[in-house]
Design a protein around this motif. Sequence first.
Motif, PDB file in Angstrom:
ATOM      1  N   THR A  67       5.619 -29.161   9.597  1.00  0.00           N
ATOM      2  CA  THR A  67       4.230 -28.707   9.514  1.00  0.00           C
ATOM      3  C   THR A  67       3.699 -28.855   8.097  1.00  0.00           C
ATOM      4  O   THR A  67       2.543 -29.267   7.887  1.00  0.00           O
ATOM      5  CB  THR A  67       4.110 -27.242   9.964  1.00  0.00           C
ATOM      6  OG1 THR A  67       4.734 -27.087  11.237  1.00  0.00           O
ATOM      7  CG2 THR A  67       2.656 -26.827  10.064  1.00  0.00           C
ATOM      8  N   HIS A  68       4.511 -28.523   7.112  1.00  0.00           N
ATOM      9  CA  HIS A  68       4.131 -28.677   5.704  1.00  0.00           C
ATOM     10  C   HIS A  68       3.756 -30.125   5.394  1.00  0.00           C
ATOM     11  O   HIS A  68       2.694 -30.398   4.808  1.00  0.00           O
ATOM     12  CB  HIS A  68       5.304 -28.232   4.825  1.00  0.00           C
ATOM     13  CG  HIS A  68       5.209 -28.659   3.398  1.00  0.00           C
ATOM     14  ND1 HIS A  68       4.362 -28.047   2.486  1.00  0.00           N
ATOM     15  CD2 HIS A  68       5.860 -29.641   2.709  1.00  0.00           C
ATOM     16  CE1 HIS A  68       4.495 -28.629   1.311  1.00  0.00           C
ATOM     17  NE2 HIS A  68       5.386 -29.612   1.410  1.00  0.00           N
ATOM     18  N   MET A  69       4.592 -31.063   5.798  1.00  0.00           N
ATOM     19  CA  MET A  69       4.328 -32.470   5.516  1.00  0.00           C
ATOM     20  C   MET A  69       3.121 -32.984   6.297  1.00  0.00           C
ATOM     21  O   MET A  69       2.316 -33.767   5.780  1.00  0.00           O
ATOM     22  CB  MET A  69       5.565 -33.300   5.849  1.00  0.00           C
ATOM     23  CG  MET A  69       6.755 -33.033   4.955  1.00  0.00           C
ATOM     24  SD  MET A  69       6.464 -33.525   3.241  1.00  0.00           S
ATOM     25  CE  MET A  69       6.444 -35.314   3.390  1.00  0.00           C
ATOM     26  N   CYS A 109      -0.317 -25.575   4.037  1.00  0.00           N
ATOM     27  CA  CYS A 109       0.701 -26.500   3.542  1.00  0.00           C
ATOM     28  C   CYS A 109       1.493 -25.864   2.406  1.00  0.00           C
ATOM     29  O   CYS A 109       2.718 -25.941   2.362  1.00  0.00           O
ATOM     30  CB  CYS A 109       0.029 -27.788   3.080  1.00  0.00           C
ATOM     31  SG  CYS A 109       1.143 -28.993   2.329  1.00  0.00           S
ATOM     32  N   SER A 110       0.775 -25.208   1.497  1.00  0.00           N
ATOM     33  CA  SER A 110       1.422 -24.529   0.375  1.00  0.00           C
ATOM     34  C   SER A 110       2.313 -23.387   0.865  1.00  0.00           C
ATOM     35  O   SER A 110       3.465 -23.253   0.442  1.00  0.00           O
ATOM     36  CB  SER A 110       0.355 -23.993  -0.586  1.00  0.00           C
ATOM     37  OG  SER A 110       0.939 -23.226  -1.617  1.00  0.00           O
ATOM     38  N   ILE A 111       1.789 -22.570   1.778  1.00  0.00           N
ATOM     39  CA  ILE A 111       2.546 -21.419   2.282  1.00  0.00           C
ATOM     40  C   ILE A 111       3.805 -21.866   3.029  1.00  0.00           C
ATOM     41  O   ILE A 111       4.903 -21.351   2.801  1.00  0.00           O
ATOM     42  CB  ILE A 111       1.663 -20.552   3.198  1.00  0.00           C
ATOM     43  CG1 ILE A 111       0.540 -19.905   2.377  1.00  0.00           C
ATOM     44  CG2 ILE A 111       2.495 -19.489   3.908  1.00  0.00           C
ATOM     45  CD1 ILE A 111      -0.486 -19.179   3.221  1.00  0.00           C
ATOM     46  N   PHE A 112       3.654 -22.852   3.911  1.00  0.00           N
ATOM     47  CA  PHE A 112       4.799 -23.300   4.701  1.00  0.00           C
ATOM     48  C   PHE A 112       5.860 -23.949   3.815  1.00  0.00           C
ATOM     49  O   PHE A 112       7.063 -23.808   4.073  1.00  0.00           O
ATOM     50  CB  PHE A 112       4.340 -24.286   5.772  1.00  0.00           C
ATOM     51  CG  PHE A 112       3.627 -23.633   6.928  1.00  0.00           C
ATOM     52  CD1 PHE A 112       3.305 -22.290   6.901  1.00  0.00           C
ATOM     53  CD2 PHE A 112       3.268 -24.373   8.043  1.00  0.00           C
ATOM     54  CE1 PHE A 112       2.640 -21.676   7.959  1.00  0.00           C
ATOM     55  CE2 PHE A 112       2.606 -23.783   9.115  1.00  0.00           C
ATOM     56  CZ  PHE A 112       2.289 -22.430   9.069  1.00  0.00           C
ATOM     57  N   GLY A 113       5.424 -24.629   2.771  1.00  0.00           N
ATOM     58  CA  GLY A 113       6.380 -25.202   1.829  1.00  0.00           C
ATOM     59  C   GLY A 113       7.176 -24.126   1.112  1.00  0.00           C
ATOM     60  O   GLY A 113       8.400 -24.253   0.921  1.00  0.00           O
TER      61      GLY A 113
END
Length: 324
Positions: A67-69, A109-113
Amino acid sequence: MPLCDIPSSMKEKPWRWPWIVMIVALYVFGLPWIYGAIVQRYWVEKEYDAVLVGLDDTPARQFFMVTHMSLGAVCLLCGPTQFLPVIRRKWPTFHRWCGRIYVLPAVFCSIFGQVFICLKGFVLVGGLNMGFAFCVAGILFGVFAVLSAFYARHRQFTQHRNWAIRSYGQILAPMLYRYFYLILGGLRLYPAGTELDCDDKDVCHPFTRTLDAIHAWTYFLFPLLCTEFIIRFLPKYHSVESTSEEEPTEKQGNVGVTAEGENMDGNNASAADTGEDLELQKNSTIPFNFIGLNLLGVLGATCCVGSTVLIYVTGFLGTNTVST
């Protein structure tokens, strides 16, 4: 060359063509990278461990990284449209909605990373050094996107522009991580035939070597430095009276005016509506020398075109020491 011999067009207005050439050169590499590294491996073939060692160990790791990517790819594709003046001028509504589509995935994206890094105990394939470096990079990316939206919401468009540039520089960074490796491989500055040698914590050689450990930080700090140079050479506009779409007579204030006399969100500045406002605009802006910005654009375009050509030519000839 004496300053007086420099073409007046270089001093009086910004050149757009170097920046367009630069983005095109990067995306000639970036679009195949998005397809190959994200769509093909994550969604089609699902070769999780081939992309990142240890990713296939738990469903949680898979979910947050994929999901991040994927969200990062959305931001990467939306980003360039936000900097096109023709879109801001003719389709401001599209500009604003595309900005929202950019910011929301950027935040998640930031949070999931960060969640993925926590699930790995901050120990990535390059060890703790890479874990902390990628954590800082992810925080910067998310914070810059939020600040860009914050200043747009408060109609402080010069600050909005600056933070949007910083945010876009950080969304380019993951792509540039691979890009810089391939440049080194094309120049034969990276050892050939390097194979992964991983321990039980999925920390792998060669990512623990000095060069790779430094690159874990420079891949996002270098774009940050470049964006600061760009912002340094951009004009800093004074506030002028502007109108909103809903209430044409309401003063908004603090709106950045472009060299073409438009506010930064693409609507015509109200200073062009009356003679009094024209005088206000004239007194609220100062002459600006665009030489630094234009030279920076030409330098960036030259480097990006040269690097992309180097990557493709050496890859085709089989002389690049880094696998493409």
